[in-house]
Design a protein around this motif. Structure first.
Motif, mmCIF file in Angstrom:
data_model
loop_
_atom_site.group_PDB
_atom_site.id
_atom_site.type_symbol
_atom_site.label_atom_id
_atom_site.label_comp_id
_atom_site.label_asym_id
_atom_site.label_seq_id
_atom_site.Cartn_x
_atom_site.Cartn_y
_atom_site.Cartn_z
ATOM 1 N N ALA A 119 0.838 -1.204 0.000
ATOM 2 C CA ALA A 119 0.000 0.000 0.000
ATOM 3 C C ALA A 119 0.872 1.253 0.000
ATOM 4 N N GLN A 120 1.937 1.230 0.774
ATOM 5 C CA GLN A 120 2.822 2.399 0.827
ATOM 6 C C GLN A 120 3.527 2.592 -0.512
ATOM 7 N N ALA A 121 3.947 1.505 -1.130
ATOM 8 C CA ALA A 121 4.619 1.592 -2.431
ATOM 9 C C ALA A 121 3.683 2.133 -3.509
ATOM 10 N N ARG A 122 2.393 1.878 -3.371
ATOM 11 C CA ARG A 122 1.394 2.356 -4.336
ATOM 12 C C ARG A 122 0.886 3.753 -3.991
ATOM 13 N N GLY A 123 1.380 4.345 -2.901
ATOM 14 C CA GLY A 123 0.950 5.671 -2.497
ATOM 15 C C GLY A 123 -0.369 5.683 -1.738
ATOM 16 N N GLU A 124 -0.845 4.529 -1.299
ATOM 17 C CA GLU A 124 -2.102 4.440 -0.557
ATOM 18 C C GLU A 124 -1.901 4.735 0.925
ATOM 19 N N LEU A 125 -0.718 4.486 1.413
ATOM 20 C CA LEU A 125 -0.377 4.698 2.818
ATOM 21 C C LEU A 125 0.688 5.786 2.861
ATOM 22 N N PRO A 126 0.512 6.822 3.674
ATOM 23 C CA PRO A 126 1.496 7.916 3.708
ATOM 24 C C PRO A 126 2.911 7.416 4.012
ATOM 25 N N GLU A 127 3.869 8.085 3.415
ATOM 26 C CA GLU A 127 5.287 7.732 3.582
ATOM 27 C C GLU A 127 5.715 7.719 5.045
ATOM 28 N N GLY A 128 5.151 8.580 5.856
ATOM 29 C CA GLY A 128 5.556 8.678 7.259
ATOM 30 C C GLY A 128 5.061 7.544 8.138
ATOM 31 N N ARG A 129 4.197 6.706 7.633
ATOM 32 C CA ARG A 129 3.660 5.583 8.425
ATOM 33 C C ARG A 129 4.648 4.430 8.411
#
Length: 194
Positions: free
Chosen positions: A143-153
């Motif tokens: 999800a983070q790699a796809r931009g679904e989860l903010p980078e700071g998480r």
């Protein structure tokens, strides 16, 4: 000549799992198992070993049943965060469902009843939780790699938070008559992923 078994060991294991899941380890006697499974005491011991060994085999069977479903839900192609959200919401819905809520989760029940003093049961609980955490972590990394989860998480910390939430949902749902309690908790936790 050796006698052949007059019962299906797999069906007997599923039946034992059902009884242990409904009643717990301590409240289930060997006599209860013999009556519920419809097999003799000698057959039970010859096939499964002790009551404790049968319980551990039931835990393993439970994991075999549940793990593929969770894996399929969290590793499907496409956006990953909606899959994580769907899993959390499914756990909340099941915990509030009259058909599922009284039994709770077999692994969570074991964690509360046996794990504090039974190393073999505790290890199986830990393996189950590690598996769930790993699946959640992998989905959140995607999800983070796809931009679904903010980078700071932190995907690992978020996966751990969700694991603890899911286990808490199972415990609270088993006792509470208020479905909003688990539903609201699930939604608040999911809001932290935004």
């Amino acid at each position: 000549m050796a006698r052949t078994k007059e019962f299906d060991p797999d069906a007997a294991l599923r039946s034992a799992l059902e009884l242990f899941w409904r009643r717990g380890y301590e409240a289930t006697s060997v006599t209860d198992l013999v009556e519920h499974l419809g097999i003799g005491r000698a057959s039970l011991y010859a096939t499964f070993g002790s009551k404790h060994e049968l319980y551990l085999k039931a835990m393993d069977r439970y994991a075999e049943m549940c793990d593929p479903l969770l894996l399929a839900e969290l590793s499907q192609p496409g956006p990953a965060l909606p899959a994580v959200r769907a899993v959390v919401r499914r756990f909340a819905a099941e915990a509030a469902s009259p058909a599922r809520r009284l039994n709770g989760c077999f692994i969570t029940n074991t964690a509360a009843e046996l794990a504090p003093h039974d190393p073999a049961a505790a290890r199986r609980v830990e393996i189950s939780w590690e598996h769930i955490e790993t699946l959640l972590h992998s989905a959140l990394v995607r999800a983070q790699a796809r931009g679904e989860l903010p980078e700071g998480r932190d995907p690992r910390a978020a996966a751990r938070m969700l694991l603890v939430l899911l286990q808490g949902i199972r415990v609270v749902g088993k006792v509470s008559d208020d479905p909003a309690r688990v539903r609201d908790a699930a939604e608040q936790a999911l809001a932290l992923l935004d």
